[in-house]
Design an enzyme around this catalytic site. Structure first.
Site, PDB file in Angstrom:
ATOM      1  N   TYR A 198     -42.635  -1.899  13.195  1.00  0.00           N
ATOM      2  CA  TYR A 198     -41.794  -1.814  11.996  1.00  0.00           C
ATOM      3  C   TYR A 198     -41.828  -0.392  11.462  1.00  0.00           C
ATOM      4  CZ  TYR A 198     -46.063  -1.847   9.112  1.00  0.00           C
ATOM      5  OH  TYR A 198     -47.274  -1.533   8.525  1.00  0.00           O
ATOM      6  N   CYS A 199     -40.797  -0.059  10.686  1.00  0.00           N
ATOM      7  CA  CYS A 199     -40.745   1.231  10.000  1.00  0.00           C
ATOM      8  C   CYS A 199     -39.944   1.034   8.714  1.00  0.00           C
ATOM      9  CB  CYS A 199     -40.150   2.328  10.885  1.00  0.00           C
ATOM     10  SG  CYS A 199     -38.502   1.961  11.538  1.00  0.00           S
ATOM     11  N   THR A 200     -39.502   2.107   8.088  1.00  0.00           N
ATOM     12  CA  THR A 200     -38.847   2.000   6.778  1.00  0.00           C
ATOM     13  C   THR A 200     -37.528   1.234   6.835  1.00  0.00           C
ATOM     14  OG1 THR A 200     -39.825   4.137   6.189  1.00  0.00           O
ATOM     15  CG2 THR A 200     -38.084   3.292   4.757  1.00  0.00           C
TER      16      THR A 200
END
Length: 342
Positions: A198-200
């Site tokens: 996951y990331c922003t």
């Protein structure tokens, strides 16, 4: 024909205050082959400037990565414009859960070598062979699976104030650094573990998932829309929130609160705190975490040296900055040796 900003941030801020109208903060990205990124850049500026769109947008031959602020009353016009561009029709828009009318104060659209600085040689692997996108519900199920390894693809200053339960959070300054570290740590589990990332907003995972599949990982997943979309879905669908703390964002808000947990501390005194600030000395501008007490004591500065500088006459401060690079320390983001509790 106007192709660049003509107003300063202060002038734009005053106009926003005078208008008194709600603005929406949102982001989107799309990988797509652009033959003439400069022409596309100018086309966007001309049209978005008339809609009073503000933000930071990167255009490259590989596509577009945009963080924007749009007047709420013009959102439908903005969406209609996007849908009129073939490769952006129905593109997912990550709309912020916390609104701030001054999240951006200029419209900056730049042509870059890449829409995200990943340091990868894209010709060495198929960037379209991506991992499986999952929504918030499926993501929650996956990260509770003992056969899953959950990895945060963001940098240390982002995960420091918020991350998912049981996530691996590499202590890195750049996205590129984390890729090799993660591959090495998980080299014995390329076939038997679920690699969930996951990331922003999802864009870093797009490239990372393809990279890890190229490196031999068999079960690769990514959170669609990143933390921003996850926060929206858990609220709308009444799902369990597995994220602790704040989501770091790249606009003047600096973060969005996803849970009430505060998992970080002031870099100056060690008190529980999750407020990112930039050093008040414009010649430094270091990004770090500072509590209200230290902000008052230090006049918003990261060190005694910077505090002494901000007390000097403004012209003297300008003279001291003249001819110097744009503050190398501003990019260290909490690594500076002047910070005791980094």
């Amino acid at each position: 024909m106007q192709l660049y900003n003509k107003l300063s941030s202060k002038e734009r801020e005053e106009l926003i205050e005078q208008a008194g109208e709600e603005r929406l903060t949102l982001s989107f990205y799309k990988y797509y082959h652009l033959d003439k990124p400069k022409n596309f850049r100018d086309y966007l500026f001309i049209n978005w400037n008339t809609l009073d769109v503000l933000g930071r947008i990167n255009i490259a031959k590989e596509g577009i990565n945009a963080q924007l602020s749009v007047p709420a009353k013009k959102f439908d016009q903005f969406k209609h414009f996007l849908d009129g561009i073939d490769f952006l029709k129905d593109v997912r828009l990550n709309i912020a859960i916390e609104h701030y009318d001054k999240s951006f104060l200029k419209l900056k659209i730049k042509v870059r070598p890449k829409i995200v600085a990943d340091g990868l040689n894209d010709s060495s692997f198929d960037v379209t062979d991506k991992g499986i996108h999952v929504d918030a519900k499926k993501f929650n199920e996956l990260i509770e699976d003992p056969n899953t390894v959950l990895v945060d693809m963001r940098n240390h200053y982002e995960s420091e104030i918020g991350h998912f339960k049981n996530a691996i959070t590499p202590d890195v300054d750049t996205f590129r650094q984390s890729l090799d570290i993660i591959e090495d740590d998980l080299k014995d589990h390329k076939e038997d573990k679920n690699l969930v990332m996951y990331c922003t907003g999802g864009i870093r995972c797009e490239k990372a998932s393809a990279y890890y599949k190229h490196k031999g990982f068999k079960k690769v997943y990514q959170l669609e829309g990143g933390i921003i979309e996850y926060a929206r879905q858990i609220k709308e669908k009444s799902l369990d929130n597995k994220f602790f703390g704040k989501n770091f964002v790249f606009d003047d808000r600096r973060s969005e609160k996803i849970s009430e947990d505060v998992i970080s501390k002031c870099h100056q005194c060690g008190k529980t705190c999750d407020i990112h600030v930039n050093c008040a000395n414009d010649g430094c501008h270091l990004l770090f975490i500072q509590c209200e007490e230290c902000a008052k004591k230090m006049d918003g500065c990261c060190s005694d040296v910077c505090q002494d500088i901000v007390h000097l006459p403004y012209e003297e401060q300008k003279r001291m900055r003249s001819g110097r690079p744009a503050g190398n320390r501003k990019f260290k983001k909490g690594r500076s040796p002047v910070l005791k509790f980094k």
